[in-house]
Design a protein around this motif. Structure first.
Motif, PDB file in Angstrom:
ATOM      1  N   ARG A  49       0.838  -1.194   0.000  1.00  0.00           N
ATOM      2  CA  ARG A  49       0.000   0.000   0.000  1.00  0.00           C
ATOM      3  C   ARG A  49       0.876   1.248   0.000  1.00  0.00           C
ATOM      4  O   ARG A  49       1.853   1.350   0.751  1.00  0.00           O
ATOM      5  N   VAL A  50       0.545   2.203  -0.878  1.00  0.00           N
ATOM      6  CA  VAL A  50       1.284   3.459  -0.956  1.00  0.00           C
ATOM      7  C   VAL A  50       0.326   4.634  -0.804  1.00  0.00           C
ATOM      8  O   VAL A  50      -0.879   4.519  -1.052  1.00  0.00           O
ATOM      9  N   ARG A  51       0.891   5.746  -0.381  1.00  0.00           N
ATOM     10  CA  ARG A  51       0.120   6.976  -0.218  1.00  0.00           C
ATOM     11  C   ARG A  51       0.967   8.132  -0.728  1.00  0.00           C
ATOM     12  O   ARG A  51       2.182   8.153  -0.520  1.00  0.00           O
ATOM     13  N   ALA A  52       0.352   9.102  -1.390  1.00  0.00           N
ATOM     14  CA  ALA A  52       1.133  10.183  -1.989  1.00  0.00           C
ATOM     15  C   ALA A  52       0.364  11.496  -1.958  1.00  0.00           C
ATOM     16  O   ALA A  52      -0.867  11.521  -1.999  1.00  0.00           O
ATOM     17  N   ILE A  53       1.120  12.588  -1.878  1.00  0.00           N
ATOM     18  CA  ILE A  53       0.592  13.944  -2.049  1.00  0.00           C
ATOM     19  C   ILE A  53       1.289  14.511  -3.280  1.00  0.00           C
ATOM     20  O   ILE A  53       2.501  14.754  -3.254  1.00  0.00           O
ATOM     21  N   PRO A  54       0.569  14.717  -4.385  1.00  0.00           N
ATOM     22  CA  PRO A  54       1.228  15.170  -5.611  1.00  0.00           C
ATOM     23  C   PRO A  54       1.716  16.602  -5.481  1.00  0.00           C
ATOM     24  O   PRO A  54       1.150  17.415  -4.739  1.00  0.00           O
ATOM     25  N   ALA A  55       2.781  16.915  -6.185  1.00  0.00           N
ATOM     26  CA  ALA A  55       3.286  18.284  -6.221  1.00  0.00           C
ATOM     27  C   ALA A  55       2.209  19.217  -6.761  1.00  0.00           C
ATOM     28  O   ALA A  55       1.426  18.846  -7.645  1.00  0.00           O
ATOM     29  N   THR A  56       2.169  20.431  -6.233  1.00  0.00           N
ATOM     30  CA  THR A  56       1.150  21.385  -6.669  1.00  0.00           C
ATOM     31  C   THR A  56       1.399  21.878  -8.084  1.00  0.00           C
ATOM     32  O   THR A  56       0.505  22.427  -8.718  1.00  0.00           O
ATOM     33  N   GLU A  57       2.632  21.705  -8.573  1.00  0.00           N
ATOM     34  CA  GLU A  57       2.941  22.019  -9.963  1.00  0.00           C
ATOM     35  C   GLU A  57       3.486  20.755 -10.609  1.00  0.00           C
ATOM     36  O   GLU A  57       4.556  20.272 -10.228  1.00  0.00           O
ATOM     37  N   GLN A  58       2.738  20.228 -11.575  1.00  0.00           N
ATOM     38  CA  GLN A  58       3.111  18.985 -12.248  1.00  0.00           C
ATOM     39  C   GLN A  58       3.697  19.275 -13.630  1.00  0.00           C
ATOM     40  O   GLN A  58       3.220  20.179 -14.325  1.00  0.00           O
ATOM     41  N   PRO A  59       4.695  18.507 -14.035  1.00  0.00           N
ATOM     42  CA  PRO A  59       5.357  17.455 -13.268  1.00  0.00           C
ATOM     43  C   PRO A  59       6.253  18.040 -12.179  1.00  0.00           C
ATOM     44  O   PRO A  59       6.757  19.155 -12.318  1.00  0.00           O
ATOM     45  N   ALA A  60       6.440  17.297 -11.121  1.00  0.00           N
ATOM     46  CA  ALA A  60       7.234  17.786 -10.000  1.00  0.00           C
ATOM     47  C   ALA A  60       8.663  18.061 -10.452  1.00  0.00           C
ATOM     48  O   ALA A  60       9.295  17.227 -11.101  1.00  0.00           O
ATOM     49  N   LYS A  61       9.167  19.219 -10.085  1.00  0.00           N
ATOM     50  CA  LYS A  61      10.500  19.642 -10.506  1.00  0.00           C
ATOM     51  C   LYS A  61      11.581  18.650 -10.097  1.00  0.00           C
ATOM     52  O   LYS A  61      12.489  18.348 -10.865  1.00  0.00           O
ATOM     53  N   HIS A  62      11.485  18.142  -8.857  1.00  0.00           N
ATOM     54  CA  HIS A  62      12.518  17.246  -8.330  1.00  0.00           C
ATOM     55  C   HIS A  62      12.050  15.806  -8.188  1.00  0.00           C
ATOM     56  O   HIS A  62      12.762  14.985  -7.608  1.00  0.00           O
ATOM     57  N   GLY A  63      10.861  15.485  -8.686  1.00  0.00           N
ATOM     58  CA  GLY A  63      10.401  14.105  -8.649  1.00  0.00           C
ATOM     59  C   GLY A  63       9.899  13.674  -7.283  1.00  0.00           C
ATOM     60  O   GLY A  63       9.485  14.486  -6.458  1.00  0.00           O
ATOM     61  N   PRO A  64       9.945  12.369  -6.990  1.00  0.00           N
ATOM     62  CA  PRO A  64       9.367  11.853  -5.745  1.00  0.00           C
ATOM     63  C   PRO A  64      10.286  12.053  -4.540  1.00  0.00           C
ATOM     64  O   PRO A  64      11.511  11.982  -4.644  1.00  0.00           O
ATOM     65  N   LEU A  65       9.656  12.289  -3.393  1.00  0.00           N
ATOM     66  CA  LEU A  65      10.332  12.406  -2.103  1.00  0.00           C
ATOM     67  C   LEU A  65       9.691  11.398  -1.157  1.00  0.00           C
ATOM     68  O   LEU A  65       8.538  11.557  -0.762  1.00  0.00           O
ATOM     69  N   LEU A  66      10.440  10.346  -0.820  1.00  0.00           N
ATOM     70  CA  LEU A  66       9.940   9.325   0.102  1.00  0.00           C
ATOM     71  C   LEU A  66      10.166   9.780   1.533  1.00  0.00           C
ATOM     72  O   LEU A  66      11.268  10.223   1.885  1.00  0.00           O
ATOM     73  N   LEU A  67       9.147   9.640   2.362  1.00  0.00           N
ATOM     74  CA  LEU A  67       9.250   9.935   3.790  1.00  0.00           C
ATOM     75  C   LEU A  67       9.139   8.627   4.558  1.00  0.00           C
ATOM     76  O   LEU A  67       8.146   7.907   4.428  1.00  0.00           O
ATOM     77  N   ARG A 101      15.209  10.261 -10.615  1.00  0.00           N
ATOM     78  CA  ARG A 101      15.903  10.152  -9.339  1.00  0.00           C
ATOM     79  C   ARG A 101      14.897  10.150  -8.184  1.00  0.00           C
ATOM     80  O   ARG A 101      13.762  10.607  -8.323  1.00  0.00           O
ATOM     81  N   MET A 102      15.351   9.636  -7.043  1.00  0.00           N
ATOM     82  CA  MET A 102      14.524   9.521  -5.849  1.00  0.00           C
ATOM     83  C   MET A 102      15.198  10.273  -4.705  1.00  0.00           C
ATOM     84  O   MET A 102      16.405  10.125  -4.478  1.00  0.00           O
ATOM     85  N   SER A 103      14.413  11.059  -3.978  1.00  0.00           N
ATOM     86  CA  SER A 103      14.883  11.692  -2.741  1.00  0.00           C
ATOM     87  C   SER A 103      14.228  10.981  -1.567  1.00  0.00           C
ATOM     88  O   SER A 103      13.079  10.530  -1.662  1.00  0.00           O
ATOM     89  N   ILE A 104      14.952  10.899  -0.449  1.00  0.00           N
ATOM     90  CA  ILE A 104      14.434  10.207   0.734  1.00  0.00           C
ATOM     91  C   ILE A 104      14.788  11.000   1.988  1.00  0.00           C
ATOM     92  O   ILE A 104      15.945  11.415   2.159  1.00  0.00           O
ATOM     93  N   PHE A 105      13.797  11.206   2.831  1.00  0.00           N
ATOM     94  CA  PHE A 105      14.033  11.695   4.192  1.00  0.00           C
ATOM     95  C   PHE A 105      13.746  10.526   5.120  1.00  0.00           C
ATOM     96  O   PHE A 105      12.619  10.054   5.206  1.00  0.00           O
ATOM     97  N   GLY A 106      14.781  10.057   5.810  1.00  0.00           N
ATOM     98  CA  GLY A 106      14.622   8.939   6.720  1.00  0.00           C
ATOM     99  C   GLY A 106      14.931   9.351   8.146  1.00  0.00           C
ATOM    100  O   GLY A 106      15.969   9.968   8.415  1.00  0.00           O
TER     101      GLY A 106
END
Length: 670
Positions: free
Chosen positions: A95-113, A300-305
């Motif tokens: 199961r995944v959950r997402a909040i899309p960027a307010t400006e699409q396509p997202a400038k920096h792509g996905p950010l995993l939390l 690319r993928m960004s991650i805040f862990g």
């Protein structure tokens, strides 16, 4: 302070503008666009993910003006491409959950939390969306404009949904449904309705004598009743070797039965049976994350862990360095593939936090300008250890130890350390110095549970009522042992564990009894390990946040992570608590205070809230811009420990509040 003033003006002067893309959810299943990107599956996007891998739900959640999308990610159970020519691989759904960027396509792509655990799951997104909003901008912040935020239920985690949660939509070519990875809960001893005599024979052998079985009974009864070792009016079980041995044996039995349970068996399309509990480690999660990246066509993928999430970010950056954008490791859990090293760090984190608290307590007694010196000073650490090690008064020793366990082992303690520490030191003063100033009232003694009901009585009630035994994680270690047991190569048998415990108790007499459960959990996990690679890569530049006084993660791990990523930048937080906890939407209030102070020609009061805001602002700025804070920067707190009368009253109010909650009583019994 001038530097902070500039920071405040920059942050508040750059409110981002953005409008949420109002495309209906049906557009999330569009055709592949003609986009060329050699580092991603060309053409797929957040709005149009690969329909063979990621499907968003039809229903879109709206909370406080922010749209959240829920969906299902299909991923191979075994991420081994070399097996594909020879085996029809089984798949699982996450199961995944997402909040899309307010400006699409997202400038920096996905950010995993990833909020840590292991076990936080996709609910991390909701918490982060609020707590990261330090300037009160809602979804108008630059991070919401530039990133698609997302989180997932990693293997074994199931975030509670509602009746509207749709089933996983994927099927095999045969029409058989692809199932979600099962929830990791171990409750086999209770669900099998094993009696104490059966349990003793399963752990010690079928020919065990009646005398041995009789001697074992009280230990088995207590450990299963409290779902682990507990502090009761009779004393501290964590200090008694026989209790430790039986805890090890019962957890080993539980894990062995759980590992072989039918609900964890999965058949591939070719007919081969797999045990899914062999594939629940951090390396598996890193591959699942990259499966999402490719499904949305991101380069690319960004991650805040945070906490264990740092291991997730670090392992992903190690395996998929060329697809890594920005990484933040906050409160580092270094994925050491050795259980003894993990155990040392578990204990060291608590020891370092307690040492910092007692040092601050003692220093306050030497400060002539201190209005309210710490009550237990001087020699606060020696007094505390003397009380909990006093075998002549087991009930009093248990009481002080339970206060410390609540300070270091609960969410209340991690988020309000000053207030709860004030109560601990007041009680140390009362019992060590004989000074009763009202800070340790007698009603606090009710935090100790009585030895009134054993496992046999609980089992009898279940049988008499023809109840179905509760499907819960009986010892509370299921998902942690699945993940860390998979990641960790070393195992300690019972005798090796006891030797480790004796040695560790000499070095860290408080940290060891509060942290050894994870050592036992990893050591008794039956699956053969699939260790993570040594964390690190020279081509990426993560920001690493280390907390000097974090009871869950040792500062040593932050230093080691800095060494593993040569181009990384280390930020140190001086405060007390787990990770660098974001302050929430306090920015506007702090800006107002700053403006008032400037008009009145005096310095703004430097508080911990202000220090936390300043520190977390640097982290958020890095995530968005890639501009790293100065390597070695220390976020300075104005005062390490506040044990004022006001904090003491807050702490007593918190204890009184939780004592009146049934959840608190349940927490004591876990």
């Amino acid at each position: 302070m001038a530097r902070f003033a500039c920071l405040v003006l920059v942050l508040f002067g750059s409110a981002a503008e953005g409008r949420l893309n109002s495309e209906p959810s049906a557009r999330l299943r569009g055709l592949k666009e003609e986009v060329s990107n050699e580092k991603a599956d060309a053409g797929w996007s957040f709005w149009n993910p690969d329909p063979e891998v990621l499907v968003w739900d039809e229903q879109v959640s709206m909370e406080e003006g922010v749209q959240s999308y829920f969906g299902w990610l299909k991923t191979p159970l075994v991420h081994d491409m070399a097996m594909l020519p020879y085996e029809a691989m089984p798949y699982v759904c996450l199961r995944v959950r997402a909040i899309p960027a307010t400006e699409q396509p997202a400038k920096h792509g996905p950010l995993l939390l990833h909020c840590g655990g292991p076990g936080t799951g996709s609910s991390c997104l909701e918490w982060s969306s609020y707590s990261w909003d330090i300037n009160g901008e809602g979804n108008q912040s630059r991070l919401h404009k530039d990133f698609d935020w997302w989180a997932l239920d990693q293997r074994g985690v199931v975030t509670e949904g509602d009746m509207t949660t749709p089933p996983c939509p994927f099927n095999y070519s045969t029409g058989e449904p692809i199932l979600p990875f099962p929830r990791m809960q171990c409750h086999e001893i209770v669900s099998s309705r094993l009696g104490v005599d059966q349990i003793v024979r399963l752990t010690l052998g079928a020919n065990v004598s009646e005398n041995v079985s009789r001697e074992a009974t009280p230990y088995v009864e207590s450990i299963l009743r409290f779902k682990g070792l507990r502090v009761t009016v009779s004393g501290i079980q964590h200090f008694k070797e026989t209790f430790l041995r039986w805890y090890y044996r019962l957890l080993k039995l539980e894990h062995s039965l759980c590992y072989n349970a039918p609900r964890f068996k999965l058949q591939s399309p070719s007919g081969r049976e797999y045990n899914v509990l062999q594939f629940g480690g951090t390396v598996d999660l890193a591959h699942d994350i990259d499966q999402f990246r490719r499904a949305v066509g991101a380069s690319r993928m960004s991650i805040f862990g945070a906490s264990y999430g740092t291991a997730v970010a670090g392992v992903y950056g190690t395996i998929f360095a060329k697809y890594t954008h920005h990484l933040v490791l906050d409160g580092v859990v270094d994925p050491f593939p050795d259980v003894e090293e993990r155990g040392v760090l578990f204990a060291k984190s608590i020891t370092a936090t307690w040492n910092g608290m007692t040092r601050a307590c003692d220093l306050s007694a030497m400060d002539s300008g201190a209005e309210e010196p710490c009550r237990a000073a001087p020699l606060s650490e020696s007094k505390t250890l003397s009380l909990i090690q006093d075998s002549s008064n087991p009930s009093r020793a248990a009481f002080i130890f339970q206060l410390l366990a609540l300070l270091f082992g609960t969410g209340v303690g991690l988020t309000h350390p000053h207030s709860l520490a004030s109560v601990v030191f007041a009680c140390v003063e009362k019992y060590a110095d004989g000074q009763d100033n009202g800070g340790c009232p007698d009603w606090l003694l009710s935090i100790l549970p009585a030895d009134d009901l054993g496992y046999t009585e609980i089992l009898s009630q279940i049988v008499a009522a023809t109840m179905t035994p509760p499907e819960m994680d009986w010892f509370g270690l299921g998902i942690q042992t699945l993940v860390l047991g998979t990641d960790t190569a070393g195992r300690l048998n019972e005798e090796a564990f006891i030797r480790w415990w004796h040695a560790s108790m000499l070095m860290q007499p408080l940290g060891t009894p509060l942290s050894f459960a994870m050592v036992v959990g990893i050591s008794t996990w039956p699956a053969t390990a699939r260790p993570v690679p040594p964390m690190g890569d020279a081509s990426i530049s993560p920001v690493i946040v280390g907390n000097l006084h974090d009871p869950r993660t040792a500062y040593t791990s932050a230093q080691l992570a800095r060494r593993a990523f040569p181009q990384s930048h280390l930020v140190t937080w001086q405060g007390i608590g787990h990770c660098l906890r974001p302050p929430g939407p306090v920015g506007k209030g702090l800006l107002a205070e700053y403006e008032t102070a400037k008009q009145e020609h005096h310095l703004m009061n430097y508080t911990e809230e202000l220090a936390r805001y300043d520190c977390f602002s640097r982290i958020l700025s890095f995530i968005d811009t890639g501009n790293s804070p100065l390597d070695g920067h220390t976020c300075i707190v104005p005062r390490l420990l506040d044990t004022s009368r006001a904090r003491l009253e807050q702490g007593l109010a918190m204890f009184k509040k939780v004592l009146n909650r049934s959840e608190f009583n349940q927490a004591l019994n876990r």
